[in-house]
Every structure is written in structure tokens, then in C-alpha cells.
Design an enzyme around this catalytic site. Structure first.
Site, PDB file in Angstrom:
ATOM      1  N   ASP A  75       0.482  -7.669   1.259  1.00 22.03           N
ATOM      2  CA  ASP A  75       0.869  -6.289   1.528  1.00 22.03           C
ATOM      3  C   ASP A  75       2.381  -6.119   1.647  1.00 22.03           C
ATOM      4  OD1 ASP A  75       0.588  -3.619   1.947  1.00 22.03           O
ATOM      5  OD2 ASP A  75      -0.207  -3.783   3.989  1.00 22.03           O
ATOM      6  N   HIS A  96       0.816  -1.212   0.000  1.00 17.26           N
ATOM      7  CA  HIS A  96       0.000   0.000   0.000  1.00 17.26           C
ATOM      8  C   HIS A  96       0.849   1.262   0.000  1.00 17.26           C
ATOM      9  CE1 HIS A  96       0.393  -0.442   4.503  1.00 17.26           C
ATOM     10  NE2 HIS A  96       0.447   0.873   4.452  1.00 17.26           N
ATOM     11  N   SER A 127       4.784   4.650   9.980  1.00 18.03           N
ATOM     12  CA  SER A 127       5.529   3.450  10.378  1.00 18.03           C
ATOM     13  C   SER A 127       5.290   2.279   9.440  1.00 18.03           C
ATOM     14  CB  SER A 127       5.161   3.051  11.805  1.00 18.03           C
ATOM     15  OG  SER A 127       3.789   2.745  11.899  1.00 18.03           O
TER      16      SER A 127
END
Length: 318
Positions: free
Chosen positions: A143, A112, A226
Site C-alpha cells: 500500500d 489506494h 489522513s
């Protein structure tokens, strides 16, 4: 800036079990006490420290050495996805990545972050050298993705390569999440892995959601920026990849690195990262829930005998 994606709180039945939060408390030092029969001072022996307190004290220098050695391999990513593409909206944001191949200039981060469409970005090294990065690979399902930079452009700092070690992820181990948390470029947050069999977090409809993999879970109050941070054990190995978390609780989700490690090896060998699909989505259900779905007793007994440490089974969701 919020690229550490908040989950909407939806979870499997096993994830909905909540326990009261426990907080570690410190006690003050013990000193002298006065007796009641004559006023003479009485020495009270110091309590014997618990084994976990001894281990924690002994681990402090080791953790300091490990985190400092990792700084050269962790980068802050400033990026733009200029147009909406697939499930990704246009965005200009911050994230984290870490170097997994210093010779070839390969950075691991989240899918993402890399996105599925046009990507423009730069990586800020620990010594604030800045290099342009481009999308090298984005996984079609999970991901994670890779960015590419030219290591020859780094003139003043020795690049550090952080090894991928998903096999060392275990419940109960202490970890450090080092990255661009809250846009601070370099933050170190401590946590312990509490689960390695969590179903994928759900981030809502009409957006990207992972599927058909377990996630790791930990209590660490991470925030935007993060995403893509390495989850490092005390030996300096990346055991997982920070992916998302709950926005109102100190609960975070880490992506396991088995598939990322395989993809990296194929990329390093110049081979395509081939993928397959059975066109089915699975969900991990604990045994008590699977029983309500019709799990035969003999089937449960067989699974428990074959995998005595498991607490559930995969169930076809769609």
C-alpha cells in the site's frame, strides 16, 4: 472524503487480545495543609516528578520545532479516480502525501490513493499553492505509491524533503502523524508505536488488501483524509506511512517504509522497480498458536535462540 480506510476488525489470534484501556490522569497542584494540633500551617513538599513527566516536558520544544520544520514537506491531495478499475471503485476524495524528493518533485502516499487505474489529482502545499500531480508509481502488492509534480511551479515556498527512516521504528517511541485528517489540510495527532509485527489489516472482500508484510500499530484517533500521512519521529524522520485503521476505535495501522525506500532509490536512479513473488501468502502466528498447528518443540527452541526478541513465526496461509 474517507480515504483513511477502516479495517473490518479481523485480526490474527495475537491481535485479538484486548486489554483495558489506560488513560493518563493529571493531578492538581499541592498547596498548604492545616495541622490538627494547633492550627499552624504545615508546608507539604512538592512531589518529585516522574522521569517520564520530565522527559515529556523537555520534549515539547523539540516536538514543536520538528513539526514546524515538516510543514513544508506535507501536502493535501485532492484527487479523482474517474472509473472503476481492478479493485478500486470510482471516487473523488481527499488524502495526504509528503515530499521525498524535492528536486524531482516526488510525493509518497498510499497505493489506494494513487489507485491502479486513471488518476487525476492536485497537491495543495502548506502555503496553499496548488500544483497538478500525476501517478508515477503504484506498487503491485503493497500500500504505497508515488506521485509526481513540477517543483518549478512552486514560487513562494521552499520545499522540504522528509527523509525515510524505517530502521528507526521501535516499539514505544512517540510519533506525530501530520496530514489532512478529516479534510482539515493540516492536523497533528500524537501517538506511540505499540507494535511493529502486526499482520496486515483486512478491509473486506472484493477490495484491495495488502499481504506478506508486517504493519505497525498505534493508538491515534485518525479519520478520513489522513491516508498517506507521514509518521514522524522527534528527529523529523518518516518512520512509517499512515495506511488505515479501525473506524470505531482509536487504533491505526502504519505501513513500514523499507520497500518504499528501496523503490524510491530505484526510481531516482532511473531503474525499473523489479519485483518477485513465491506465490504464497504468509501470516505471523505467536508461538502458542503455532504449537497448536504442529510446531515441533526443537524448531521453536531453535528460532527462539536465533531471534530471542521474536514472539512467533511465519506460517503459510495459502
Amino acid at each position: 472524503m474517507a480515504r483513511d480506510r477502516p479495517a473490518n476488525g479481523t485480526a490474527s489470534p495475537s491481535d485479538m487480545e484486548t486489554l483495558p484501556s489506560l488513560k493518563r490522569q493529571r493531578t492538581g497542584p499541592h498547596g498548604q495543609a492545616s495541622s490538627s494540633n494547633g492550627g499552624a500551617d504545615m508546608q507539604i513538599d512538592e512531589p518529585v516528578p516522574l522521569i517520564n513527566e520530565v522527559i515529556a516536558i523537555q520534549d515539547v520544544p523539540k516536538w514543536q520545532e520538528t513539526t514546524e520544520a515538516s510543514f513544508g514537506g506535507i501536502v493535501a491531495i485532492r484527487f479523482t479516480q474517474p472509473i472503476a478499475f481492478d479493485t478500486d471503485p470510482p471516487v473523488c476524495s481527499l488524502a495526504t502525501g509528503f515530499i521525498v524528493d524535492a528536486k524531482r518533485g516526488i510525493i509518497l502516499t498510499n497505493r489506494h490513493v494513487v489507485g491502479t487505474g486513471p488518476f487525476v489529482g492536485e497537491a495543495v502545499m502548506h502555503d496553499h499553492e496548488v500544483v497538478e500531480v500525476r501517478a508515477l508509481y503504484r506498487d503491485p502488492i503493497h500500500d504505497f505509491g508515488f506521485l509526481k509534480f513540477d517543483p518549478r511551479q512552486i514560487k513562494y515556498m521552499k520545499l522540504v524533503e522528509i527523509p525515510l527512516a524505517p530502521e528507526h521504528a521501535r516499539v514505544g517511541i512517540d510519533v506525530r502523524i501530520i496530514g489532512n485528517d478529516a479534510g482539515e489540510k493540516l492536523s497533528i495527532l500524537a501517538g506511540s508505536i505499540s507494535r511493529i509485527d502486526r499482520n496486515v489489516p483486512e478491509y473486506g472482500h472484493m477490495t484491495y488488501n495488502d499481504l506478506n508484510t508486517f504493519y505497525l500499530q498505534s493508538a491515534a484517533a485518525l479519520s478520513g483524509g489522513s491516508s498517506g500521512s507521514p509518521v514522524i519521529d522527534i528527529e523529523g524522520r518518516a518512520v512509517a506511512l499512515q495506511a488505515g485503521g479501525r473506524s470505531r476505535e482509536a487504533t491505526n495501522y502504519f505501513f513500514p517504509l523499507d520497500r518504499a525506500k528501496r523503490a524510491l532509490k530505484l526510481i531516482q536512479e532511473g531503474r525499473p522497480v523489479l519485483r518477485g513473488s513465491v506465490q504464497t501468502q504468509f501470516t505471523y502466528m505467536p508461538f502458542d498458536v503455532a504449537q497448536k498447528l504442529g510446531l515441533p518443540e526443537e524448531a521453536e527452541a531453535m528460532v527462539r535462540k536465533m531471534r530471542p526478541h521474536d514472539i512467533g513465526m511465519l506460517v503459510v496461509a495459502t
